[in-house]
Motif scaffolding. Structure first.
Motif, mmCIF file in Angstrom:
data_model
loop_
_atom_site.group_PDB
_atom_site.id
_atom_site.type_symbol
_atom_site.label_atom_id
_atom_site.label_comp_id
_atom_site.label_asym_id
_atom_site.label_seq_id
_atom_site.Cartn_x
_atom_site.Cartn_y
_atom_site.Cartn_z
ATOM 1 N N ASN A 154 4.664 4.596 2.210
ATOM 2 C CA ASN A 154 5.296 3.893 0.815
ATOM 3 C C ASN A 154 3.939 3.299 0.080
ATOM 4 N N ILE A 155 3.105 2.832 0.614
ATOM 5 C CA ILE A 155 1.972 2.437 0.069
ATOM 6 C C ILE A 155 1.166 3.413 -0.379
ATOM 7 N N LEU A 156 0.998 4.505 0.148
ATOM 8 C CA LEU A 156 0.112 5.307 -0.410
ATOM 9 C C LEU A 156 0.682 6.180 -1.274
ATOM 10 N N LEU A 157 2.100 6.434 -1.567
ATOM 11 C CA LEU A 157 2.979 6.967 -2.708
ATOM 12 C C LEU A 157 2.724 6.089 -3.926
ATOM 13 N N ALA A 170 -0.954 6.506 -5.119
ATOM 14 C CA ALA A 170 -0.857 7.797 -5.783
ATOM 15 C C ALA A 170 -0.529 7.812 -7.173
ATOM 16 N N CYS A 171 0.479 6.894 -7.439
ATOM 17 C CA CYS A 171 1.112 6.840 -8.681
ATOM 18 C C CYS A 171 0.060 6.413 -9.947
ATOM 19 N N GLY A 172 -0.797 5.558 -9.181
ATOM 20 C CA GLY A 172 -1.614 4.773 -10.143
ATOM 21 C C GLY A 172 -2.649 5.649 -11.038
ATOM 22 N N PRO A 173 -3.556 6.684 -10.469
ATOM 23 C CA PRO A 173 -4.179 7.799 -10.993
ATOM 24 C C PRO A 173 -3.239 8.601 -11.813
ATOM 25 N N ALA A 183 6.795 -0.410 -2.874
ATOM 26 C CA ALA A 183 5.758 -0.314 -1.904
ATOM 27 C C ALA A 183 5.922 -0.939 -0.340
ATOM 28 N N ALA A 184 6.748 -2.273 -0.526
ATOM 29 C CA ALA A 184 7.055 -3.033 0.691
ATOM 30 C C ALA A 184 8.440 -2.699 1.592
ATOM 31 N N TRP A 185 9.260 -2.244 0.405
ATOM 32 C CA TRP A 185 10.773 -2.293 0.983
ATOM 33 C C TRP A 185 10.999 -0.805 1.263
ATOM 34 N N ASN A 219 12.434 5.692 -2.694
ATOM 35 C CA ASN A 219 12.907 6.596 -3.672
ATOM 36 C C ASN A 219 12.457 6.248 -5.016
ATOM 37 N N ASP A 220 11.913 5.098 -5.266
ATOM 38 C CA ASP A 220 11.371 4.900 -6.658
ATOM 39 C C ASP A 220 9.933 5.176 -6.777
ATOM 40 N N SER A 221 9.251 4.985 -5.557
ATOM 41 C CA SER A 221 7.923 5.901 -5.607
ATOM 42 C C SER A 221 7.841 7.176 -5.839
ATOM 43 N N LEU A 222 8.552 7.729 -4.916
ATOM 44 C CA LEU A 222 8.825 9.273 -4.883
ATOM 45 C C LEU A 222 9.142 9.779 -6.525
ATOM 46 N N LEU A 223 10.200 9.140 -6.898
ATOM 47 C CA LEU A 223 10.565 9.675 -8.371
ATOM 48 C C LEU A 223 9.521 9.315 -9.414
ATOM 49 N N THR A 224 8.868 8.141 -9.395
ATOM 50 C CA THR A 224 7.647 8.221 -10.413
ATOM 51 C C THR A 224 6.503 8.947 -9.910
ATOM 52 N N LEU A 225 6.020 9.368 -8.854
ATOM 53 C CA LEU A 225 5.443 10.468 -8.586
ATOM 54 C C LEU A 225 5.743 11.779 -9.089
ATOM 55 N N PHE A 226 6.524 12.252 -8.994
ATOM 56 C CA PHE A 226 7.256 13.463 -9.414
ATOM 57 C C PHE A 226 7.407 13.448 -10.919
#
Length: 175
Positions: free
Chosen positions: A42-45, A48-51, A84-86, A91-98
């Motif tokens: 979760n933290i890595l995902l 990765a969205c930041g850059p 990142a913590a929960w 799903n929110d981090s993955l969605l943001t990344l994609f």
């Protein structure tokens, strides 16, 4: 089974999120201390969205410093801590990344229409759709942006693609 059932593997709900289920299953298979890999992923995902956000802001015309600080503020903002913590917030981090990847590929395809950016956009959009249902809304603002920034270029590409499809279709009918 992840691609044949909903996220709860029950068949009772309409939440179709196979990539989320696969990522959680991969963390479960990795084992280790209880929930360590889940939190690490979760933290890595999220990180990765930041850059990707930084690159998107730069492509949209943001300055070097302002894009950096906006992306940094997004990464550190307390309202995004749940992503990142929960554990179910993945799903929110993955969605943001994609979604960010899809936006970057789309902007590249607007500048230089070619197969690789369009294929990257299609793959990123498909991954976003397989992560969370709200990705269905992503093409609408991208199309609006394309129409607002370069309506002539977009309409010429659309007309060229439409005429190519008509020629191909009429050739098949004649054969």
């Amino acid at each position: 089974a992840f691609f044949r059932a909903d996220v709860f593997l029950s068949g009772a709900t309409a939440y179709y999120r196979p990539l989320l289920s696969l990522s959680l299953a991969a963390d479960a298979a990795a084992g280790g201390p209880p929930y360590f890999f889940f939190h690490l992923t979760n933290i890595l995902l999220h990180a990765a969205c930041g850059p990707l956000l930084y690159r998107l802001l730069r492509r949209l015309g943001g300055g070097l410093r302002s894009s950096f600080f906006l992306a940094l503020a997004w990464l550190c903002h307390p309202s995004l801590a749940q992503a990142a913590a929960w554990l179910p917030g993945r799903n929110d981090s993955l969605l943001t990344l994609f979604s960010l990847a899809a936006c970057l590929f789309f902007l590249r395809a607007l500048r230089r229409p070619a197969a690789p950016p369009l294929a990257g956009f299609s793959l990123a959009l498909l991954c976003a759709l397989l992560t969370k249902e709200t990705a269905l809304l992503l093409p609408a603002p991208l199309l609006y942006y394309a129409l607002a920034v370069s309506p002539g270029k977009l309409s010429r590409r659309f007309l060229a693609a439409r005429s190519a499809i008509r020629i191909s279709f009429s050739t098949h009918l004649a054969a």
